[in-house]
Design an enzyme around this catalytic site. Structure first.
Site, PDB file in Angstrom:
ATOM      1  N   LEU A 135     -22.942   0.035  -5.802  1.00  0.00           N
ATOM      2  CA  LEU A 135     -23.972  -0.065  -6.514  1.00  0.00           C
ATOM      3  C   LEU A 135     -25.295  -0.554  -5.440  1.00  0.00           C
ATOM      4  O   LEU A 135     -24.339  -0.811  -4.607  1.00  0.00           O
ATOM      5  CB  LEU A 135     -24.056  -1.105  -8.255  1.00  0.00           C
ATOM      6  CG  LEU A 135     -23.333  -1.019  -8.896  1.00  0.00           C
ATOM      7  CD1 LEU A 135     -23.607  -2.455  -9.756  1.00  0.00           C
ATOM      8  CD2 LEU A 135     -23.981   0.137  -9.641  1.00  0.00           C
ATOM      9  N   ASP A 136     -26.351   0.174  -5.795  1.00  0.00           N
ATOM     10  CA  ASP A 136     -27.000  -0.172  -4.552  1.00  0.00           C
ATOM     11  C   ASP A 136     -27.821  -1.528  -4.095  1.00  0.00           C
ATOM     12  O   ASP A 136     -27.592  -1.950  -5.193  1.00  0.00           O
ATOM     13  CB  ASP A 136     -28.499   0.296  -4.729  1.00  0.00           C
ATOM     14  CG  ASP A 136     -28.176   1.981  -4.380  1.00  0.00           C
ATOM     15  OD1 ASP A 136     -27.296   2.885  -3.672  1.00  0.00           O
ATOM     16  OD2 ASP A 136     -28.880   3.119  -4.645  1.00  0.00           O
ATOM     17  N   LYS A 137     -27.816  -2.114  -3.213  1.00  0.00           N
ATOM     18  CA  LYS A 137     -28.835  -3.369  -3.218  1.00  0.00           C
ATOM     19  C   LYS A 137     -29.812  -3.993  -3.944  1.00  0.00           C
ATOM     20  O   LYS A 137     -29.448  -4.843  -4.428  1.00  0.00           O
ATOM     21  CB  LYS A 137     -29.120  -3.490  -1.474  1.00  0.00           C
ATOM     22  CG  LYS A 137     -29.419  -4.940  -1.306  1.00  0.00           C
ATOM     23  CD  LYS A 137     -30.184  -5.313   0.331  1.00  0.00           C
ATOM     24  CE  LYS A 137     -30.964  -6.529   0.200  1.00  0.00           C
ATOM     25  NZ  LYS A 137     -31.324  -6.106   1.361  1.00  0.00           N
TER      26      LYS A 137
END
Length: 214
Positions: A135-137
Site C-alpha cells: 500500500l502506498d505511503k
C-alpha cells in the site's frame, strides 16, 4: 545506518575514496577521507577465499566480490501516523491496520519509521514478516503480512492471476451534482506524472442520465 553493497562492474579498478567522491558528490572528498580513516567507510574482502571477510586497505583497487560498507548517522523524517494495530495472527499471516503517511517497508529515507520497522520493534515475537502486497505511503488500510517466503509467494501469484483482489475506498471532497449515483470506474496513471488519477465527470453524467430515463 549501515549501507552495504557489492562492487559493481563499473567500479572495478577504482579506489574507495575516489569512487564515493565521484558517485556520491553530495558529500565532500574530505568527508570520505575522514570516514575511511575512522573505519566508517571501508572495504570487505569476498566472503570466500583465504582473506574472507577481512578489511583490505582502503587504497586497494576495488574488484568483483568485494563489499563496500558505509556507516552513517541519520535522522529519519517523522511520519504523521498513528499506531500500527495488529488485527489478527495465524500461523501463516499477520493482519495489521496500516496508518496513512507511513511506508510499508524500507524506502528512501525511511528505515525504522515503516510498518515492518515498527512491528519488528514493538512485536518481535511475530518474527520476520513479508508483505504480500504493498500500500502506498499516503494510503491507510488492511495489510496482510506473510510469516514465510513461501506464503508470500503464493499470495503474490494469486494476485497476479486475479484469484484475489484489493479494493480501494476513496473519500471524495465536495458534493456530486443532481441525484445520487453509483459509479464504478478504474483509476489510470497519468502519462505526464506518476500520479494515478481519474476524471469521473463523463461517467457520472452517463449514470445520471440513465437514472433520469428510468
Amino acid at each position: 545506518f549501515d549501507f552495504k553493497c557489492f562492487v559493481k562492474e563499473r567500479w572495478q579498478g577504482k579506489r574507495l575514496v575516489d569512487l564515493f567522491t565521484q558517485e556520491f558528490p553530495v558529500l565532500s572528498r574530505s568527508y570520505y577521507e575522514r570516514a575511511a580513516a575512522s573505519g566508517r567507510l571501508r572495504i570487505e574482502a569476498p566472503s570466500k577465499g583465504r582473506n574472507a571477510g577481512q578489511a583490505p586497505p582502503n587504497d586497494t583497487p576495488l574488484s568483483s566480490g568485494m563489499c563496500v560498507r558505509h556507516l552513517v548517522h541519520r535522522h529519519e523524517p517523522p511520519v504523521l501516523a498513528g499506531k500500527v494495530e495488529v488485527l489478527a495472527v495465524t500461523p501463516d499471516f499477520v493482519a495489521v491496520a496500516k496508518p496513512a503517511c507511513m511506508p510499508v517497508h524500507t524506502v528512501g529515507q525511511y528505515r525504522k519509521n515503516t510498518v515492518l520497522g515498527v512491528l519488528q520493534a514493538e512485536h518481535p515475537e511475530l518474527g520476520q514478516l513479508m508483505p504480500t502486497y504493498r500500500l502506498d505511503k499516503p494510503v491507510s488500510g488492511l495489510l496482510l503480512l506473510a510469516r514465510s517466503s513461501e506464503v508470500a509467494g503464493r499470495v503474490r501469484i494469486q494476485l497476479e492471476e486475479h484469484q484475489c483482489k484489493k479494493v480501494y475506498i476513496a473519500r471524495v471532497q465536495g458534493l456530486f451534482p443532481g441525484t445520487d449515483a453509483e459509479l464504478e470506474a478504474y483509476a489510470m496513471r497519468s502519462p505526464h506524472t506518476r500520479v494515478s488519477q481519474w476524471d469521473g465527470a463523463e461517467g457520472l453524467e452517463s449514470q445520471q442520465q440513465q437514472q433520469q430515463q428510468q
